[in-house]
Design a protein around this motif. Structure first.
Motif, PDB file in Angstrom:
ATOM      1  N   UNK A   1      36.444  17.858  48.641  1.00  0.00           N
ATOM      2  CA  UNK A   1      37.145  18.554  49.729  1.00  0.00           C
ATOM      3  C   UNK A   1      38.433  19.228  49.266  1.00  0.00           C
ATOM      4  N   UNK A   2      38.787  19.091  47.983  1.00  0.00           N
ATOM      5  CA  UNK A   2      40.068  19.585  47.478  1.00  0.00           C
ATOM      6  C   UNK A   2      40.124  21.110  47.477  1.00  0.00           C
ATOM      7  N   UNK A   3      41.364  21.629  47.591  1.00  0.00           N
ATOM      8  CA  UNK A   3      41.591  23.079  47.600  1.00  0.00           C
ATOM      9  C   UNK A   3      41.321  23.665  46.215  1.00  0.00           C
ATOM     10  N   UNK A   4      40.855  24.911  46.212  1.00  0.00           N
ATOM     11  CA  UNK A   4      40.512  25.609  44.969  1.00  0.00           C
ATOM     12  C   UNK A   4      41.273  26.935  44.935  1.00  0.00           C
ATOM     13  N   UNK A   5      41.823  27.277  43.782  1.00  0.00           N
ATOM     14  CA  UNK A   5      42.453  28.584  43.590  1.00  0.00           C
ATOM     15  C   UNK A   5      41.672  29.335  42.520  1.00  0.00           C
ATOM     16  N   UNK A   6      41.067  30.463  42.918  1.00  0.00           N
ATOM     17  CA  UNK A   6      40.268  31.278  42.001  1.00  0.00           C
ATOM     18  C   UNK A   6      41.132  32.453  41.546  1.00  0.00           C
ATOM     19  N   UNK A   7      41.339  32.561  40.250  1.00  0.00           N
ATOM     20  CA  UNK A   7      42.176  33.624  39.678  1.00  0.00           C
ATOM     21  C   UNK A   7      41.314  34.501  38.786  1.00  0.00           C
ATOM     22  N   UNK A   8      41.477  35.796  38.915  1.00  0.00           N
ATOM     23  CA  UNK A   8      40.726  36.706  38.066  1.00  0.00           C
ATOM     24  C   UNK A   8      41.082  38.144  38.370  1.00  0.00           C
ATOM     25  N   UNK A   9      40.759  39.025  37.446  1.00  0.00           N
ATOM     26  CA  UNK A   9      41.025  40.443  37.645  1.00  0.00           C
ATOM     27  C   UNK A   9      40.215  40.971  38.829  1.00  0.00           C
ATOM     28  N   UNK A  10      40.620  42.108  39.331  1.00  0.00           N
ATOM     29  CA  UNK A  10      39.898  42.733  40.435  1.00  0.00           C
ATOM     30  C   UNK A  10      38.472  43.058  40.007  1.00  0.00           C
ATOM     31  N   UNK A  11      37.502  42.686  40.852  1.00  0.00           N
ATOM     32  CA  UNK A  11      36.099  42.995  40.569  1.00  0.00           C
ATOM     33  C   UNK A  11      35.367  41.941  39.780  1.00  0.00           C
ATOM     34  N   UNK A  12      35.996  40.796  39.500  1.00  0.00           N
ATOM     35  CA  UNK A  12      35.310  39.759  38.712  1.00  0.00           C
ATOM     36  C   UNK A  12      34.411  38.870  39.561  1.00  0.00           C
ATOM     37  N   UNK A  13      34.493  38.987  40.895  1.00  0.00           N
ATOM     38  CA  UNK A  13      33.582  38.233  41.754  1.00  0.00           C
ATOM     39  C   UNK A  13      34.183  36.975  42.336  1.00  0.00           C
ATOM     40  N   UNK A  14      35.442  37.065  42.773  1.00  0.00           N
ATOM     41  CA  UNK A  14      36.121  35.867  43.293  1.00  0.00           C
ATOM     42  C   UNK A  14      35.471  35.365  44.580  1.00  0.00           C
ATOM     43  N   UNK A  15      35.081  36.293  45.481  1.00  0.00           N
ATOM     44  CA  UNK A  15      34.447  35.843  46.719  1.00  0.00           C
ATOM     45  C   UNK A  15      33.040  35.303  46.445  1.00  0.00           C
ATOM     46  N   UNK A  16      32.354  35.866  45.456  1.00  0.00           N
ATOM     47  CA  UNK A  16      31.027  35.345  45.085  1.00  0.00           C
ATOM     48  C   UNK A  16      31.139  33.884  44.655  1.00  0.00           C
ATOM     49  N   UNK A  17      32.173  33.576  43.876  1.00  0.00           N
ATOM     50  CA  UNK A  17      32.395  32.196  43.431  1.00  0.00           C
ATOM     51  C   UNK A  17      32.726  31.301  44.622  1.00  0.00           C
TER      52      UNK A  17
END
Length: 582
Positions: free
Chosen positions: A283-299
Motif C-alpha cells: 500500500x506504500x506510496x510510489x514516486x515514478x521519475x523519468x524523462x517526458x515520454x518514458x511511460x510514467x502513467x503506463x507504469x
C-alpha cells in the motif's frame, strides 16, 4: 456440416491471410463457416437478405460488387439502407457441374474495400484455387477424419504465408514450406519436436494483431512476427509476410513477468518489471521519475493492475494541465455553496473518488505549495477535507506520483515541500530513457506496428533493415511516446502491401543520422558559446511556434496535438516562456 470444423479452421486462416471477412454457405444457403459478423449461427439457413449468395448459386458464376447497395442484385433487399457490407466477392464451389456452395470475401470498412478492389483478380484466382482443393479432397473423403486432415494440410502447404501447427503436447505437427524457409530448417529436423511459442510482449487485447513471438525448440530460439491462434487443443501460428529477425542473442527467460503495455527485454526493463511485480501488492506510496515520454502513467497503471486494488478505481490527474485555482476543487471536492460559481450539488473530489483504489498524480512537481500542504495532511491522516467542509472524510487510497523534474532541486529552491517529498517517495522508481534501453527499439517498433495497424484497420507492413538501423541510432529525445507517434505516422503513409523504407522517414530523423556518421562536420566538438547560441535560437523558434498555435486555436488540447506534444508539456512551455494561455 459433417466437415464443418475443418472448414471453419480453414475460414479463419483465409480471413487472416487476406485481411477480409469470409463466409461459406452451402447450396441451400446454410451457413457452414464464417468470421467476424458471420462467425455465428452455423448450420442455420439464412432467412433473408442473401441475394448475392443466391445469385452466385443460381448462375454458378462469381459475383463482384465493389459498392454494395448500388448493384442491381441488391434491389430487392429490405436491409439495403442499413447494410454494413461495402464490397463483396463470391466464388461458387462447383462439383459435377453443380454449385454446392459459395465462398465469399466481404469488406466492412474502407481499407478492406480498397484492398478488395485493388486485388480482385489475385483474390478471385486464389479463392478459385481453394475451391478446387475443396472439391478434389473434401467431397471424396467425407466422413474420413484422415482425409479431412489431409485437406487441411494441403491448404496450408499451398499458402505463401508461413504456418506452424502444434498438437496438444506442443509437438510440431506441421510446418509448411514457407515456414521452414523462414526458420532455415527442414521437415526432418523439426517435426515431432516440442516447440514453445510465446508472445514477446503482453498479448491480451492484441490477439488479432501481429506480435513478435519467441519460437523455442531444442537449444534454439527465433523471434518471428505473426499471430498465435488456439484452435481446439492445437496451436496455429501464422507468420507475417514480412519478417524482421531480431538481433537478440541472449536466452530470454520464461520467468520474466509479462506486464501489459510494458514492452521491452533490455536489462533496465527486466529489472523494472521485476521491481513492479514485487512492490505492486504494497500500500506504500510510489514516486515514478523519468524523462517526458518514458511511460510514467503506463507504469502507474501496471502497478495498479498487479495490486489487490485492481478491481477498484484508478484515478489519474495531471497537476500541470489544470489551472492552479481549479486544481484544489478537482482534488478535494467542495460542498454546496462553498464558493461563488460552485455547483448546487457540490462535487466529489478525485481523491475521494479513488477511495479503495489508486490515485495517480502526474507532474507532481507543478503542484502549488498551498496544495502541497493540504495533500500532505491527506497522505498522513488518510482523510480528505472538501472545500467548505469542517468534517474530514476518511479515504483508503494508494498514491502514485510522477515527475520529470528534479524534486530535490525544487526543495532547495523552495518550490516543493521536503516533508511531502519523503511521504511520496517511499518507493522510488526511475524509468530509463529509450536511448539507454539497448535492444528494445525493434521490439517497440513491432509492438507499435501491431497496435496502430489494428487500431486504424490497415494491413501490417514490413520494415526495412536500413530503417531499423536508423531508429536504433537515433537519440529519441521524446522517448517511447515519440517512437509511438512516429510509427503511427508511418503506418498511415506506407502504401498497402509495401515495407516501410527510409524515404518515408521524416527529415529530422534521416538528417540527424547523417551527422552521427564519420562526417567532417563531426570531427571537432562545437565550442560552448556556439552550443548556447544554438539553444537560444531553438528556444526562440519554439516560443514563436507556440505563440502562433495559441493565436489560431483556443482549445489547448488541439494546440498540443497540432504541435505534436502532450497537454502537460504545452502548459509547461507556456509557463516557461511566460506566454498568455489566452
Amino acid at each position: 456440416m459433417q466437415i464443418q470444423p475443418t472448414i471453419l479452421r480453414f475460414t479463419k486462416m483465409l480471413s487472416s491471410v487476406l485481411l477480409l471477412e469470409v463466409e461459406i454457405v452451402d447450396a441451400n444457403l446454410v451457413r457452414v463457416a464464417g468470421t467476424g459478423p458471420y462467425g455465428k449461427h452455423f448450420g442455420i439457413k439464412l432467412a433473408s437478405n442473401s441475394g448475392l449468395l443466391k445469385h452466385v448459386i443460381d448462375t454458378k458464376c462469381e459475383k463482384i460488387v465493389t459498392h454494395s447497395r448500388f448493384d442491381p442484385v441488391c434491389e430487392g433487399c429490405n436491409n439495403k439502407e442499413e447494410c454494413q457490407e461495402k464490397a463483396f466477392l463470391g466464388i461458387p464451389i462447383i462439383f459435377q457441374d453443380a454449385c454446392i456452395g459459395v465462398i465469399s470475401l466481404v469488406a466492412f470498412n474502407l481499407e478492406q474495400q480498397q484492398r478488395l478492389r485493388d486485388n480482385l483478380n489475385e483474390f478471385s484466382g486464389y479463392v478459385r484455387n481453394i475451391s478446387n482443393v475443396f472439391v478434389s479432397n473434401l467431397l471424396e473423403t467425407q466422413g474420413n477424419s484422415g482425409g479431412l486432415n489431409k485437406v487441411l494440410f494441403s491448404l496450408i502447404e499451398s499458402m505463401d504465408q508461413g504456418v506452424l501447427i502444434l498438437n496438444e503436447k506442443s509437438q510440431l505437427k506441421l510446418a509448411n514450406a514457407t515456414a521452414l524457409k523462414q526458420l532455415n530448417l527442414s521437415q526432418e529436423d523439426v517435426v515431432g519436436k516440442t516447440f514453445t511459442i510465446r508472445a514477446l510482449t503482453f498479448r491480451q487485447n492484441y490477439t488479432s494483431g501481429h506480435l513478435q513471438h519467441i519460437i523455442s525448440f531444442d537449444d534454439s530460439q527465433e523471434i518471428m512476427i505473426g499471430q498465435l491462434h488456439q484452435i481446439q487443443d492445437h496451436q496455429l501460428f501464422l507468420m507475417a509476410f514480412h519478417q524482421s529477425h531480431s538481433s537478440f542473442s541472449e536466452i530470454l527467460s520464461q520467468e520474466d513477468p509479462r506486464i501489459e503495455h510494458l514492452a521491452g527485454e533490455s536489462e533496465p526493463m527486466r529489472l523494472l518489471k521485476k521491481l513492479i511485480t514485487r512492490i505492486a501488492p504494497s500500500p506504500s506510496s510510489v514516486l515514478v521519475v523519468g524523462e517526458s515520454g518514458t511511460g510514467k502513467e503506463v507504469v502507474a497503471r501496471a502497478i495498479h493492475r498487479l495490486s489487490n486494488r485492481s478491481d477498484k478505481p484508478f484515478i489519474a490527474i495531471n497537476c500541470a494541465a489544470i489551472p492552479d485555482q481549479l486544481l484544489e476543487s478537482e482534488l478535494f471536492g467542495y460542498l454546496k455553496g462553498a464558493f461563488t460559481g460552485a455547483s448546487a450539488n457540490g462535487k466529489v473530489g478525485l481523491i475521494q473518488a479513488a477511495n479503495q483504489g489508486t490515485l495517480f498524480l502526474d507532474e507532481i512537481g507543478d503542484m502549488p505549495l498551498m496544495l502541497q500542504a493540504k495533500l500532505l495532511r491527506t497522505v498522513e491522516s488518510r482523510e480528505v477535507l472538501p472545500i467548505g467542509s469542517s468534517k474530514p472524510i476518511p479515504v483508503d487510497i494508494r498514491i502514485i506520483s510522477a515527475t520529470n523534474q528534479n524534486l530535490e532541486q525544487y526543495i532547495a529552491e523552495g518550490k516543493f515541500r521536503e516533508d511531502l517529498y519523503y511521504r511520496l517517495n517511499v518507493i522510488p522508481i526511475t524509468l530509463p530513457p529509450l536511448r539507454e534501453r539497448e535492444g528494445d527499439i525493434e521490439l517497440l517498433v513491432h509492438y507499435f506496428l501491431s497496435l496502430h495497424t489494428k487500431r486504424i484497420g490497415i494491413i501490417y507492413p514490413g520494415i526495412s533493415a536500413e530503417v531499423l538501423k536508423l531508429l536504433r541510432h537515433y537519440r529519441w529525445p521524446g522517448n517511447v511516446r515519440e517512437l509511438s507517434n512516429l510509427i503511427e505516422y508511418l503506418v498511415n503513409v506506407v502504401p498497402s502491401g509495401e515495407i516501410i523504407d527510409t524515404y518515408l522517414l521524416p527529415p529530422n530523423l534521416t538528417q540527424g543520422q547523417k551527422l552521427t556518421a564519420s562526417s567532417p562536420l563531426m570531427e571537432y566538438k562545437a565550442s560552448e558559446p556556439c552550443e548556447k547560441q544554438n539553444t537560444v535560437g531553438l528556444e526562440k523558434m519554439e516560443k514563436r511556434m507556440i505563440e502562433e498555435a495559441l493565436s489560431l486555436h483556443s482549445n489547448k488540447k488541439l494546440v498540443a496535438e497540432k504541435l505534436g506534444i502532450g497537454i502537460a508539456t504545452l502548459y509547461r512551455k507556456i509557463k516557461k516562456y511566460e506566454l498568455s494561455p489566452d
